[in-house]
Write a protein that holds these residues in place. Structure first.
Motif, PDB file in Angstrom:
ATOM      1  N   ILE A 144      -6.330  -8.524   8.847  1.00 57.09           N
ATOM      2  CA  ILE A 144      -6.130  -7.957   7.511  1.00 57.09           C
ATOM      3  C   ILE A 144      -4.683  -8.116   7.051  1.00 57.09           C
ATOM      4  N   GLN A 145      -3.959  -8.996   7.701  1.00 60.75           N
ATOM      5  CA  GLN A 145      -2.548  -9.202   7.342  1.00 60.75           C
ATOM      6  C   GLN A 145      -2.403  -9.611   5.885  1.00 60.75           C
ATOM      7  N   GLY A 146      -1.385  -9.064   5.245  1.00 57.20           N
ATOM      8  CA  GLY A 146      -1.084  -9.419   3.863  1.00 57.20           C
ATOM      9  C   GLY A 146      -1.981  -8.775   2.834  1.00 57.20           C
ATOM     10  N   GLN A 147      -2.997  -8.059   3.255  1.00 54.09           N
ATOM     11  CA  GLN A 147      -3.903  -7.419   2.303  1.00 54.09           C
ATOM     12  C   GLN A 147      -3.326  -6.096   1.791  1.00 54.09           C
ATOM     13  N   ALA A 148      -3.957  -5.579   0.751  1.00 52.78           N
ATOM     14  CA  ALA A 148      -3.617  -4.250   0.251  1.00 52.78           C
ATOM     15  C   ALA A 148      -4.309  -3.239   1.157  1.00 52.78           C
ATOM     16  N   ILE A 149      -3.522  -2.581   1.998  1.00 55.54           N
ATOM     17  CA  ILE A 149      -4.068  -1.703   3.039  1.00 55.54           C
ATOM     18  C   ILE A 149      -3.806  -0.242   2.702  1.00 55.54           C
ATOM     19  N   GLY A 150      -4.807   0.597   2.918  1.00 50.66           N
ATOM     20  CA  GLY A 150      -4.656   2.031   2.757  1.00 50.66           C
ATOM     21  C   GLY A 150      -4.773   2.722   4.095  1.00 50.66           C
ATOM     22  N   ILE A 151      -3.915   3.706   4.322  1.00 51.69           N
ATOM     23  CA  ILE A 151      -3.992   4.513   5.550  1.00 51.69           C
ATOM     24  C   ILE A 151      -4.566   5.860   5.169  1.00 51.69           C
ATOM     25  N   VAL A 159       1.317   9.053  10.611  1.00 52.89           N
ATOM     26  CA  VAL A 159       2.670   8.577  10.289  1.00 52.89           C
ATOM     27  C   VAL A 159       3.006   7.374  11.153  1.00 52.89           C
ATOM     28  N   HIS A 160       2.779   7.495  12.438  1.00 54.48           N
ATOM     29  CA  HIS A 160       3.006   6.393  13.378  1.00 54.48           C
ATOM     30  C   HIS A 160       2.153   5.194  13.001  1.00 54.48           C
ATOM     31  N   GLN A 161       0.904   5.446  12.658  1.00 56.32           N
ATOM     32  CA  GLN A 161      -0.012   4.367  12.300  1.00 56.32           C
ATOM     33  C   GLN A 161       0.476   3.633  11.043  1.00 56.32           C
ATOM     34  N   THR A 162       0.980   4.373  10.089  1.00 55.59           N
ATOM     35  CA  THR A 162       1.481   3.773   8.847  1.00 55.59           C
ATOM     36  C   THR A 162       2.660   2.844   9.122  1.00 55.59           C
ATOM     37  N   LEU A 163       3.603   3.304   9.933  1.00 50.84           N
ATOM     38  CA  LEU A 163       4.767   2.486  10.250  1.00 50.84           C
ATOM     39  C   LEU A 163       4.357   1.229  11.023  1.00 50.84           C
ATOM     40  N   LEU A 164       3.372   1.348  11.898  1.00 48.20           N
ATOM     41  CA  LEU A 164       2.908   0.189  12.650  1.00 48.20           C
ATOM     42  C   LEU A 164       2.298  -0.867  11.736  1.00 48.20           C
ATOM     43  N   PHE A 165       1.418  -0.442  10.851  1.00 44.66           N
ATOM     44  CA  PHE A 165       0.721  -1.411   9.998  1.00 44.66           C
ATOM     45  C   PHE A 165       1.651  -2.091   8.999  1.00 44.66           C
ATOM     46  N   ARG A 166       2.840  -1.537   8.799  1.00 44.91           N
ATOM     47  CA  ARG A 166       3.816  -2.202   7.908  1.00 44.91           C
ATOM     48  C   ARG A 166       4.207  -3.575   8.447  1.00 44.91           C
ATOM     49  N   GLN A 167       4.035  -3.781   9.766  1.00 52.56           N
ATOM     50  CA  GLN A 167       4.332  -5.080  10.367  1.00 52.56           C
ATOM     51  C   GLN A 167       3.361  -6.160   9.885  1.00 52.56           C
ATOM     52  N   TRP A 168       2.176  -5.752   9.444  1.00 53.62           N
ATOM     53  CA  TRP A 168       1.142  -6.709   9.057  1.00 53.62           C
ATOM     54  C   TRP A 168       0.975  -6.845   7.537  1.00 53.62           C
ATOM     55  N   SER A 169       1.537  -5.914   6.780  1.00 49.03           N
ATOM     56  CA  SER A 169       1.413  -6.008   5.326  1.00 49.03           C
ATOM     57  C   SER A 169       2.532  -5.218   4.649  1.00 49.03           C
ATOM     58  N   ALA A 170       3.002  -5.771   3.545  1.00 47.32           N
ATOM     59  CA  ALA A 170       4.027  -5.077   2.756  1.00 47.32           C
ATOM     60  C   ALA A 170       3.407  -4.200   1.679  1.00 47.32           C
ATOM     61  N   ASP A 171       2.078  -4.271   1.526  1.00 42.67           N
ATOM     62  CA  ASP A 171       1.372  -3.514   0.481  1.00 42.67           C
ATOM     63  C   ASP A 171       0.572  -2.389   1.136  1.00 42.67           C
ATOM     64  N   LEU A 172       1.259  -1.272   1.393  1.00 38.47           N
ATOM     65  CA  LEU A 172       0.632  -0.134   2.057  1.00 38.47           C
ATOM     66  C   LEU A 172       0.643   1.097   1.166  1.00 38.47           C
ATOM     67  N   VAL A 173      -0.459   1.854   1.249  1.00 43.91           N
ATOM     68  CA  VAL A 173      -0.544   3.158   0.589  1.00 43.91           C
ATOM     69  C   VAL A 173      -1.026   4.159   1.622  1.00 43.91           C
ATOM     70  N   LEU A 174      -0.283   5.236   1.790  1.00 42.53           N
ATOM     71  CA  LEU A 174      -0.687   6.330   2.676  1.00 42.53           C
ATOM     72  C   LEU A 174      -1.349   7.417   1.856  1.00 42.53           C
ATOM     73  N   PHE A 175      -2.632   7.681   2.151  1.00 40.20           N
ATOM     74  CA  PHE A 175      -3.368   8.757   1.482  1.00 40.20           C
ATOM     75  C   PHE A 175      -3.301   9.998   2.359  1.00 40.20           C
ATOM     76  N   THR A 176      -2.574  11.022   1.902  1.00 36.83           N
ATOM     77  CA  THR A 176      -2.400  12.223   2.736  1.00 36.83           C
ATOM     78  C   THR A 176      -3.676  13.041   2.844  1.00 36.83           C
ATOM     79  N   ASN A 177      -4.564  12.961   1.851  1.00 38.24           N
ATOM     80  CA  ASN A 177      -5.888  13.588   1.883  1.00 38.24           C
ATOM     81  C   ASN A 177      -5.842  15.062   2.266  1.00 38.24           C
ATOM     82  N   GLU A 178      -4.766  15.737   1.931  1.00 34.02           N
ATOM     83  CA  GLU A 178      -4.577  17.171   2.155  1.00 34.02           C
ATOM     84  C   GLU A 178      -4.569  17.564   3.638  1.00 34.02           C
ATOM     85  N   VAL A 179      -4.334  16.605   4.527  1.00 33.06           N
ATOM     86  CA  VAL A 179      -4.254  16.933   5.956  1.00 33.06           C
ATOM     87  C   VAL A 179      -2.911  16.536   6.548  1.00 33.06           C
TER      88      VAL A 179
END
Length: 317
Positions: A144-151, A159-179
């Motif tokens: 899924i490298q380079g894709q628009a990825i949502g966490i 948080v750790h997962q979000t920072l890791l996936f930044r290595q595979w894509s520059a287009d990241l959105v973290l959805f906090t989903n109230e948790v």
């Protein structure tokens, strides 16, 4: 192909994934009678391929397991379809019970049943599991490298997962989903890396032609995404172990539930061994296979010592 289950074996392996088959292969090559009982529910079944496994990169999970079954059978091991519902100590060994009423005795038991991944109850999320929804960047990041990825946040681990996936894509959105409520320092890191943070509850995952198109928030807003990641909660798949005097407990990391064992796979109950994700939640396929092989070798050594003690006692009579 399903082998006929005999009444008695040196070792019964419960679970026919990479750990169970590797353990059985080691035991069968050691000339032990061994049976693998497999419910046919591998964790990675939805995935298109196994990644990061040297020499088998990209192989479909079903093909990897079929090859493994053939290798176990090649050395006289049995691979049997069935669901284990109970196990208990009996007559110096163990009795394993199957859902269909069959029972089998064994001198030792190796539990390799893996885990179940628990994830948020968001409509459309589980339906994409293993395809448009992934959890491990090393297993699926390349795909899924380079894709628009949502966490999709599930807690602090996201948080750790979000920072890791930044290595595979520059287009990241973290959805906090109230948790998840990132700290000021974490928000600064996200800003520095160009990661957008979206607050508010998620209503559902939108798809078209069986592909993810975005995340629909409860507010009605649609955030377009092509792939999603979620930090699941893995829980040991071992409801039958109570009869053996074992139980699944919270992992020290807090990431899920496991059944404790020492580094060789030895549980606190003599004669009961564990290998793979059922005891180590972070193992990938290669680690799982290696752990199964190690447990198999250790079980054989334990049986060698037991056989030697019995022979010595008979010799001295």
């Amino acid at each position: 192909m399903t082998d006929e289950l005999k009444d008695r074996y040196d070792v019964v392996v419960i679970g026919g994934g990479a750990a169970g088959l590797s353990g059985a292969l080691m035991l069968a090559r050691a000339r032990r009678s061994v049976a693998v009982i497999d419910a046919g529910e591998p964790r990675n079944a939805p995935a298109e391929g196994v990644h990061g496994l040297l020499g088998r990169e990209g192989m479909p999970p079903a093909e990897l397991l079929e090859r493994g079954r053939g290798e176990v059978r090649q050395y006289g091991g049995h691979v049997v379809s069935g669901t284990v519902t109970g196990a208990k100590a009996l007559d110096g060994g163990f009795c394993v019970s199957l859902e269909d009423g069959r029972e089998v005795r064994a001198r030792r038991v190796l539990v390799t049943t893996g885990v179940t991944d628990r994830m948020p109850d968001i409509p459309g999320l589980r339906e994409q599991w293993g395809r448009g929804v992934v959890h491990c960047p090393y297993c699926h990041g390349w795909e899924i490298q380079g894709q628009a990825i949502g966490i999709v946040a599930t807690g602090p681990a996201s948080v750790h997962q979000t920072l890791l996936f930044r290595q595979w894509s520059a287009d990241l959105v973290l959805f906090t989903n109230e948790v998840l409520e990132p700290s000021a320092e974490e928000l600064e890191k996200f800003a520095a890396l160009g990661i957008r943070v979206v607050n508010g509850p998620i209503a559902r995952i939108e798809t078209a032609d069986d592909a993810i198109t975005g995340v629909r928030l409860a507010s009605g807003e649609l955030v377009e995404r092509q792939a999603l990641t979620v930090a699941t909660r893995p829980e040991a798949r071992a409801g039958f172990i109570g009869g053996l005097g074992l139980e699944a407990v919270e992992h020290p990391s807090g990431m899920g539930e496991h059944v404790p064992a020492d580094p060789m796979g030895r549980s606190e109950v003599p004669g009961v061994w564990l290998a793979g994700n059922v005891t180590d939640l972070m193992m990938q396929v290669g680690n799982v296979a290696a752990a199964g092989a190690m447990a198999g070798a250790q079980i054989n050594m334990e049986l060698v010592e037991e056989d030697t003690a019995a022979a010595l006692a008979a010799y001295r009579e």
